[in-house]
Design an enzyme around this catalytic site. Structure first.
Site, short mmCIF file in Angstrom:
data_model
loop_
_atom_site.label_atom_id
_atom_site.label_comp_id
_atom_site.label_asym_id
_atom_site.label_seq_id
_atom_site.Cartn_x
_atom_site.Cartn_y
_atom_site.Cartn_z
N GLY A 46 0.95 -9.35 -2.22
CA GLY A 46 1.18 -9.43 -3.60
C GLY A 46 2.42 -8.99 -4.06
N GLN A 51 9.05 -5.61 -9.26
CA GLN A 51 9.30 -5.06 -7.84
C GLN A 51 10.37 -5.52 -7.23
OE1 GLN A 51 5.11 -6.01 -6.43
NE2 GLN A 51 5.59 -3.96 -5.35
N CYS A 89 0.77 -0.62 -2.01
CA CYS A 89 1.41 -1.30 -2.77
C CYS A 89 2.84 -1.28 -1.97
CB CYS A 89 1.57 -0.40 -4.23
SG CYS A 89 3.05 -1.34 -5.30
N LEU A 90 3.67 -2.43 -2.15
CA LEU A 90 4.99 -2.41 -1.26
C LEU A 90 5.93 -1.50 -1.99
CD1 LEU A 90 5.30 -6.23 -0.71
CD2 LEU A 90 4.77 -4.51 0.88
N HIS A 131 -4.12 -5.88 -9.54
CA HIS A 131 -2.87 -4.93 -9.09
C HIS A 131 -1.64 -5.58 -9.38
CE1 HIS A 131 -0.99 -2.37 -5.89
NE2 HIS A 131 0.14 -3.05 -6.20
N GLU A 132 -1.49 -6.91 -9.21
CA GLU A 132 -0.22 -7.44 -9.59
C GLU A 132 -0.02 -7.49 -10.97
OE1 GLU A 132 1.90 -7.52 -7.23
OE2 GLU A 132 0.55 -7.28 -5.68
N HIS A 135 1.24 -4.15 -12.57
CA HIS A 135 2.81 -4.20 -12.67
C HIS A 135 3.43 -4.71 -13.73
CE1 HIS A 135 3.41 -2.50 -8.52
NE2 HIS A 135 2.83 -3.36 -7.94
NI NI Z 1 2.12 -3.30 -6.11
#
Ligand code: NI
Length: 159
Positions: A46, A51, A89-90, A131-132, A135
């Site tokens: 995701g 991000q 998480c990226l 999660h997304e 953000h």
């Molecule tokens: Ni993330």
């Protein structure tokens, strides 16, 4: 199309609240396409627009290869159950933690044509939605992870 730079923890933009998309312009469509390329390149599950440095309420989720879900102005309208699983998480590389999330989630959003739709997911997909969407509020999974995995536990996960 382009692969965008993924912002890492420590950059203050990740703590900001993203703004609604009022109109789906060619610029928004290009952002969606670039986010898709960026997500695939990073092999993530995701990605939120913040991000890649854009404070707009847009997220992509792809927990099954080839099943990309684009969500514009997403809202969780239903959630049930409970799960505690490993999450990463990226924007927080090399860190994994156990989070507490609902087992099932239904999200309402706009697609790239501006049409309202709803999508439901269990397990990993539900975690990815939560999660997304976090953000978009400036939250990271590490903020309220039940705990962060140790290096040893990480090794076990991989082995
Ligand atoms: Ni993330």
């Amino acid at each position: 199309m382009a692969i965008l730079n993924i912002v890492k923890e420590g950059d203050p933009i990740l703590r900001k609240t993203s703004r609604r998309v009022d109109e789906i312009t060619p610029r928004i469509i290009r952002l969606l396409d670039d986010m898709r390329d960026t997500l695939h390149d990073a092999e993530g599950a995701g990605l939120a627009a913040v991000q890649v440095g854009v404070l707009r309420r847009i997220v992509l989720v792809e927990t099954e290869p080839g099943e990309l879900i684009e969500l514009i102005n997403p809202v969780i309208i239903e959630s049930s159950g409970h799960q505690e699983e490993v999450e990463g998480c990226l924007s927080v590389p090399d860190v994994w933690g156990i989070t507490s999330r609902p087992e099932s989630v239904t999200v309402r959003a706009l697609n790239r044509k501006g049409e309202i739709f709803t999508v439901s997911g269990n397990g990993l997909k539900a975690r990815a939605f939560c999660h997304e969407l976090d953000h978009l509020e400036g939250k990271l999974f590490t903020d309220d992870a039940l705990r962060i995995l140790t290096a040893e536990e990480l090794k076990e996960q991989i082995d």
